[in-house]
Structure formats: C-alpha cells, structure tokens
Design an enzyme around this catalytic site. Sequence first.
Site, PDB file in Angstrom:
ATOM      1  N   LYS A  54     -14.352   8.150  -5.399  1.00  0.00           N
ATOM      2  CA  LYS A  54     -15.648   8.516  -4.800  1.00  0.00           C
ATOM      3  C   LYS A  54     -16.121   9.867  -5.339  1.00  0.00           C
ATOM      4  O   LYS A  54     -17.296  10.044  -5.665  1.00  0.00           O
ATOM      5  CB  LYS A  54     -15.527   8.543  -3.267  1.00  0.00           C
ATOM      6  CG  LYS A  54     -15.271   7.184  -2.649  1.00  0.00           C
ATOM      7  CD  LYS A  54     -14.786   7.294  -1.208  1.00  0.00           C
ATOM      8  CE  LYS A  54     -14.258   5.946  -0.720  1.00  0.00           C
ATOM      9  NZ  LYS A  54     -13.547   6.064   0.566  1.00  0.00           N
ATOM     10  N   HIS A 104       0.797  -1.234   0.000  1.00  0.00           N
ATOM     11  CA  HIS A 104       0.000   0.000   0.000  1.00  0.00           C
ATOM     12  C   HIS A 104       0.823   1.276   0.000  1.00  0.00           C
ATOM     13  O   HIS A 104       0.255   2.363   0.069  1.00  0.00           O
ATOM     14  CB  HIS A 104      -0.939   0.027   1.211  1.00  0.00           C
ATOM     15  CG  HIS A 104      -2.143  -0.841   1.050  1.00  0.00           C
ATOM     16  ND1 HIS A 104      -3.265  -0.459   0.358  1.00  0.00           N
ATOM     17  CD2 HIS A 104      -2.390  -2.099   1.488  1.00  0.00           C
ATOM     18  CE1 HIS A 104      -4.159  -1.436   0.382  1.00  0.00           C
ATOM     19  NE2 HIS A 104      -3.646  -2.441   1.054  1.00  0.00           N
ATOM     20  N   THR A 138      -8.620   6.205  -2.960  1.00  0.00           N
ATOM     21  CA  THR A 138      -9.997   5.809  -3.307  1.00  0.00           C
ATOM     22  C   THR A 138     -10.925   7.010  -3.200  1.00  0.00           C
ATOM     23  O   THR A 138     -11.983   7.032  -3.808  1.00  0.00           O
ATOM     24  CB  THR A 138     -10.519   4.671  -2.401  1.00  0.00           C
ATOM     25  OG1 THR A 138     -10.388   5.061  -1.033  1.00  0.00           O
ATOM     26  CG2 THR A 138      -9.761   3.383  -2.651  1.00  0.00           C
ATOM     27  N   LYS A 145       0.851  14.378   0.492  1.00  0.00           N
ATOM     28  CA  LYS A 145      -0.458  14.685  -0.095  1.00  0.00           C
ATOM     29  C   LYS A 145      -0.577  16.167  -0.448  1.00  0.00           C
ATOM     30  O   LYS A 145      -1.516  16.590  -1.086  1.00  0.00           O
ATOM     31  CB  LYS A 145      -1.578  14.235   0.847  1.00  0.00           C
ATOM     32  CG  LYS A 145      -1.633  12.707   0.983  1.00  0.00           C
ATOM     33  CD  LYS A 145      -2.737  12.252   1.917  1.00  0.00           C
ATOM     34  CE  LYS A 145      -2.742  10.750   2.134  1.00  0.00           C
ATOM     35  NZ  LYS A 145      -3.209   9.980   0.979  1.00  0.00           N
ATOM     36  N   LYS A 161      -8.414  14.101   3.082  1.00  0.00           N
ATOM     37  CA  LYS A 161      -7.563  12.918   3.188  1.00  0.00           C
ATOM     38  C   LYS A 161      -6.661  13.120   4.407  1.00  0.00           C
ATOM     39  O   LYS A 161      -6.634  14.205   4.977  1.00  0.00           O
ATOM     40  CB  LYS A 161      -6.715  12.734   1.928  1.00  0.00           C
ATOM     41  CG  LYS A 161      -6.030  13.999   1.446  1.00  0.00           C
ATOM     42  CD  LYS A 161      -5.375  13.808   0.096  1.00  0.00           C
ATOM     43  CE  LYS A 161      -6.367  13.825  -1.038  1.00  0.00           C
ATOM     44  NZ  LYS A 161      -6.449  12.617  -1.802  1.00  0.00           N
ATOM     45  N   ARG A 162      -5.949  12.076   4.809  1.00  0.00           N
ATOM     46  CA  ARG A 162      -5.038  12.240   5.937  1.00  0.00           C
ATOM     47  C   ARG A 162      -4.066  13.390   5.660  1.00  0.00           C
ATOM     48  O   ARG A 162      -3.665  13.608   4.528  1.00  0.00           O
ATOM     49  CB  ARG A 162      -4.260  10.942   6.192  1.00  0.00           C
ATOM     50  CG  ARG A 162      -5.082   9.895   6.902  1.00  0.00           C
ATOM     51  CD  ARG A 162      -4.344   8.587   7.073  1.00  0.00           C
ATOM     52  NE  ARG A 162      -4.048   7.965   5.792  1.00  0.00           N
ATOM     53  CZ  ARG A 162      -2.842   7.936   5.246  1.00  0.00           C
ATOM     54  NH1 ARG A 162      -1.820   8.481   5.854  1.00  0.00           N
ATOM     55  NH2 ARG A 162      -2.653   7.348   4.077  1.00  0.00           N
TER      56      ARG A 162
END
Length: 835
Positions: free
Chosen positions: A676, A373, A672, A570, A564-565
């Site tokens: 969505k 992952h 993911t 990110k 998101k985290r």
Amino acid sequence: MPKPLTDQEKRKQISVRGLAGVENVADLKTNFNRHLHFTLVKDRNVATRRDYYFALAHTVRDHLVGRWIRTQQHYYEKDPKRVYYLSLEFYMGRTLQNTMVNLALENACDEALSIFMCQNCLIYSFLCQSSPVWTSACFLDSMASLGLAAYGYGIRYEFGIFNQKIVKGWQVEEADDWLRYGNPWEKARPEYMRPVHFYGRVEHHPDGVKWVDTQVVLALPYDTPVPGYRNNVVNTMRLWSAKAPCEFNLKDFNVGGYIQAVLDRNLAENISRVLYPNDNFFEGKELRLKQEYFVVAATLQDIIRRFKASKFGSTEVVRMDLTKLPEKVAIQLNDTHPAMAIPELMRILVDDEKLSWETAWDICVRTCAYTNHTVLPEALERWPIDLFQNLLPRHLEIIYEINRRHLERIGSLYPGDFDRLRRMSLIEEGDQKKINMAHLCIVGSHAVNGVARIHSDILKASVFKDFYEVDPQKFQNKTNGITPRRWLVMSNPGLAEVIAERIGEDFIRDLDQLKKLLKFVDDEAFLRDVAKIKQENKMKFAAHLEEHYKVKINPNSMFDLQVKRIHEYKRQLLNCLHIITMYNRIKKEPNKFWTPRTIMIGGKAAPGYHTAKMIIKLITSIGEVVNNDPVIGDRLKVIFLENYRVTLAEKAIPAADLSEQISTAGTEASGTGNMKFMLNGALTIGTMDGANVEMAEEAGEGNLFIFGMRVDDVEAMDKKGYNANEYYNRIPELKQAVDQVSGGYFSPNEPGLFKDIVNMLMNHDRFKVFADYEEYIKCQEHVSELYKNTKEWTKKVVHNIAACGKFSSDRTISQYAREIWGMEPTLEKIPAPDD
C-alpha cells in the site's frame, strides 16, 4: 503555500471517475430525498449527520440490489464452479465510497447532492468517510471484479476488534460496538438459518454413526453485497450470527427457572459476540474453537444446499451425486482458523450422505485448499484433545481416523522412521495431547500456499519440510496483493489522476499498466506533479493530526511511518532505537543541519500481550521527551497513531514518505501494508523479508533502502548463537540508547519501568534487534541524505509506483483461480438490471 484541495473537490476533476456522469443525477437526488424523509426522518431540518449517511448509503445500495439479484441469477443459469473463501476476519473498511467507485456513481452523487449539501460541506465529507469497519476484503473485491462466482464466509461479530485509547501512554481497550447504529449494507436472511451442534455423544450403529444429545445453536446469516469494478457483478459476503433456539435450555427448568433459562441464551449467542484479535499467538480458548466450528458447520450446510439446488430461488434438490462436488465447489481455508471444515465435510459425507470413507476423503481433499499465514511456531493452532472430546466428540473420532490412515501411508513410504511419524502426526504427544491444525489442513487439502515467495520457500524448507518431501505437488506460492480501487483510486485520488493523465485509466483494472510510467521518470513536469500531490496529502494529514492528536508537525519534514500490529517480530523496538540515536545526535550537535523527520508508529497490541503493551508505552514515553525538548524543535517529532484502522490508513498511507518494514528476515509471511505504501509513493526501508524481497526485485533493489541480515544469515546466527552483549559493548550509540531506556531517561518518574524490555533485548531476544542496529542506522543516514534531493527522491518514488503491478490482488486472485480453484477469471460485463 495555497490551501490544498479536499478529496471531494479533487474528485470533480478526476477523469478516472468520469464514467460516473452517465448515471441519472435527477433520480439519485429524488431517491436520496425519499430515503431521508420517509425512511429515516420526517423533518430534514433535524436530521443528524448519521441520517444523511444512511440516506446516501440506501440510495447507493438501491443501485446494488438489482445487480446483486441478477448476478445470482446469472450464476444459477451458467452453473459455474463456485469458490467459498472462509475467514474468521473480514475488515471491509469504508463500504460507501468503495461501492460508489466500483459502480461509477461518485460523480453522479457529487452532482446530485452538491446543491443540497452546499450549506454544510462537512456533512458530505462525513458521508464519504463514515461506514462500519469490518484482510480478506481486497480478495473479495478482486473476485467480484474478475467475474468469479465467489462467496466470503465468516462471523458477524457484534463487537469488532477493540478500539484503542492511549491513556497516560498506555493502551486501553474499549469495545468496538460497530453495530450500535445499524449497518445499511447487510440483509438478514432468516430463511437460510442453519442449526449447529455442540457437545453430546457419539453412537455407533450397524447403519452408521450418530452424534446425539447435542446442544443446538442457530446460525442466522447476514448478507453484504460486494460489487466488482464496473462489471455489474455483485457477489456476496455472508456472515453468521449465533442465536439460541426458542426451546434452548427450557426443558432443564421448571416454571420457576424460566427467567434464568432465558438469560442463559446468552451463552449460545456469545459465539458471535466478539472478534479475537489476530496477534500471532495462539490461545486455546473454548469460545474460539466454538467460533471456528460454528462458521464452518453453518457454511458447509449452505455450500451443500446450494450445490444440490442449482435452480435460482428453488430449494428443490436437483443434484445428488456428491462425487461431483469438487467440480462445482472450491473451499479456501484462510489460515488454520477454518480447519474444522475438513473433519466437518467428512462427517457430512460419511455420516449423513453415507459415502464410503475413501470416496468422502477423495472429495474432501480435491475440494479444500489451505493458505498459511505465519511461520511463527507459537501462532500455529494446537487444540487440546480434552477440549475436543467434550465439545466435538464426533470430529475427534474423524481426526483420529484421518491421522491413522495418514500415518499408515507415511509408514509405508518411510519404514521404521518413527521420528518422522512423530513429526508428521496430526496428534502431538506430550503432557497434554494436542491436535496440530496446520498438519490437518495440509493432509486434508490438495493445495497449500504461502503468501510471498520467501515465505512459501521457508514452509517447504523448514516448517512443513516433511510434508513437502511427501507431496511436493501440493505446495505453491501466491504472493499477496491489494486492490488498486481502494488503495489508490479511493484513498489517493490526486495521485490516481496524475497517473491517469499520463497513461490513461486502464491501470485501475490492470495494475501492470503502471510500467508505462517509467517513460516519465525523467519528465520534470510529471515529477513535479507527483511531489506536489505528496505534499498536499502531507498537509491534509498534518491538519488531521493537529485536529485529532493536538500536535503540530512540520509538513515539510519527512513522514516516516511504521504502522502494523505491535509485535516483537515486527521490531518496533529497532525503530525506537533509531529515534533515540537520532535524538542523541541532534542534542550533541544542535547547530548542524538535520533532515527533519516526523516518525509515526501505529498499531494495536493484543490485550494479553504484555511485551507489546510495554512497547507502546516506550514509544509514547520517548515521544513525550523528544517532542518537548526545545533543543530538538521541529527537527524530530514522535507520534503514536492511536486506534490505527482501515479509515486512518487511508489518510496516513498517501501522506507517507518512508515506509518501515523492518521485521527480522524470515518472520513476516508477506505484509500488505508494504504494498500500500509503495503504490502511494512512499519509499521502503526494510529487511529482505516477506514481500519486500519481491518488491525489491520489481522496482530494483537500488530504489528501496534494504539493510540487515538475510534469511541465511539469521539461520547461521541461530546455529552459532546470538549474543546481544557483543553488539551492546561494541557500538557506543547502541549502548547509550539502551542505557537511557534502562536508566529511566524516558521514564523519570518510574526509572525501572522499561527494565523488562531491556532484559528481553539483552538476554532473550528471538528477533535479534541489536544484530541489525548498525546497518539500520547507516541506512537511515542514507535515507536522510537522499530526502534533501527532491528530484532524485521522486525518481525513486516513480520507479516504485511503476513496479506495483505484481502486487494487485487481481493478479493474486487470478493465480488462485487458475492454479488452485480450477476457475477462469473473466472481464466480461454482465447486463445491468435495466438492460
């Protein structure tokens, strides 16, 4: 504008749920009353909203139980291969509504309770939205919907991932005591309690090896039903809870030490106390290793018990030939957290079942498969040898033997290549010897997969290049997916209905059917309907934000979301720089027309991750300045979505216009959230990273807003060297924004507050925020321009929705089943309990 319908009102007119009418409404009403009056309270007039929720949950669960039992009977009769999905995290979200959708019960529940609840519509809304919150949930849903004999195994954490509070702009963690009021969906199964051993020492005897003088912790299973979509299949998620045995430590105390001995039971039961947040940063904590071994040891005992006793309801051993295990059992290791399954299975086969090493290893490799992952080196688990020696001494011996044989093989393939041996060893040398758990997973599995094509390619080309060269046949790709049941039918019923009106309801089972929407890309009525649903969702979410965040936003503004985290890779910081740039431009030309935006950022920072917490503080500080500047007005708002979680996502995602997926190319495994948003009609602004690459392929790159460096560009920059100062000195708007952060413009009471962030960006930014700034700003200008043209924007939305077929978790699981587990999915419906 007329007040939009609630989801509850909308469900009354949704054809995709029309099947629910076949259930007996009178029976549901009777059962609900029975549960409310006799199970929960004697006097309905004093029932709380939670009482109503539990009564409805138990009523719906009644419809599950018969199907659950029949499914297990069906598996024992057919004796299919079973897949065991091992994960340290399952976030199940709203179980009640998901169950009603999958059992086709929603309209029946609406009808049965509509009169009863008309006195308080808020209660019914609460019933449909409240449930305990436990990313593997989509996969369990798909496994059941595809008729696979599947089991999810994990830990029943007493406290889930923390609740996030924002206090004066800072993240504060609060315990998520999700079990405080009980969980109506789980069933304790004490008859299947299993012992798990820790510590002790190893004895070698002529007749075999014994692990002795261990400390025992009991694993108590709790089962939760996982229903498939309208096929009467109900699979099981089994979560283990740690319990101290009755005799725990009492032998070590005299009578006077009894109280202390009982209190010390907590040490054992701490194993299932709390979920470690997955923050892509490995911490070598003993408790975490205990958790990982605990779930694996209990699960493998369960797997082998079920393999041996293949008759329903029987504990009688009818199958002893463990060489057949890979024909009947597939174990999927979700990340390296359950990697201990490999040495534990070897221990059972060699020490307990007395098989030869060679036979046991063949069984182990053919049974286990590993999903990777992350490509971030700091996220890969590396456990210190000393910790293993103390906690799991027998497993350390087994890992050493696995490594010895592995290196022997590599040495024979590459004679004299000692550097390769060092790189591929399971044991990393250094100041402190460590076990590389990813290497253990690769060596001990027959299949290794990434979760997006670009991610899988990176694994083969760099992260696990040596292993790929030796065993290329092991490496596969399984692009992640999401379940359309939860992420469209349930969270966005208005859009689901608009789609069903045009192409029917088959898309719920077969998301590829969405391609049919391309016929309507120039249909004015369809485009109007899609835009209308989006606007309704935005108005509902705006009302939610006003109620819960006390902030009034313009529902006609573009809803720009990055949820998101919080992590450097990110690049929430890139988003911050865009906000500041936009703010500065509006201040400079206040009379110009600007496309209004509401920028929302949400996510949790791991409790020990200082930089991530500073990023949250920066976002809230920027919001404080922007939102209170009268020159800006409602043209720009910045909101940090506190305590972002599954239930908030189900409100936010259907309301989003723009989805920010802006990680540095080559760092995000898949994502993911991006899928969505795409399914719910948001357009993506993003880099060519993770699943964005395949999303652009499916929808056409022109229907996404793609910017920035590609993986090759990032690699080239790494070789050349990244110089942040070069961009800072060349781009005036970037320099202005950075200077404002550095100089205290957004923290006037504490001017030096964000110096650490600026120092990181200027001097040691691994994720190259400045390198993509210029293209990102230009791309955002294009976004703002297109948003003014509702028709053209909505056409792109339709292209995106129509391209979502690939991103169904049903497709993902079908590929896992056929290409890794050796199983065949089926849409066959098994008989209902009353058939």
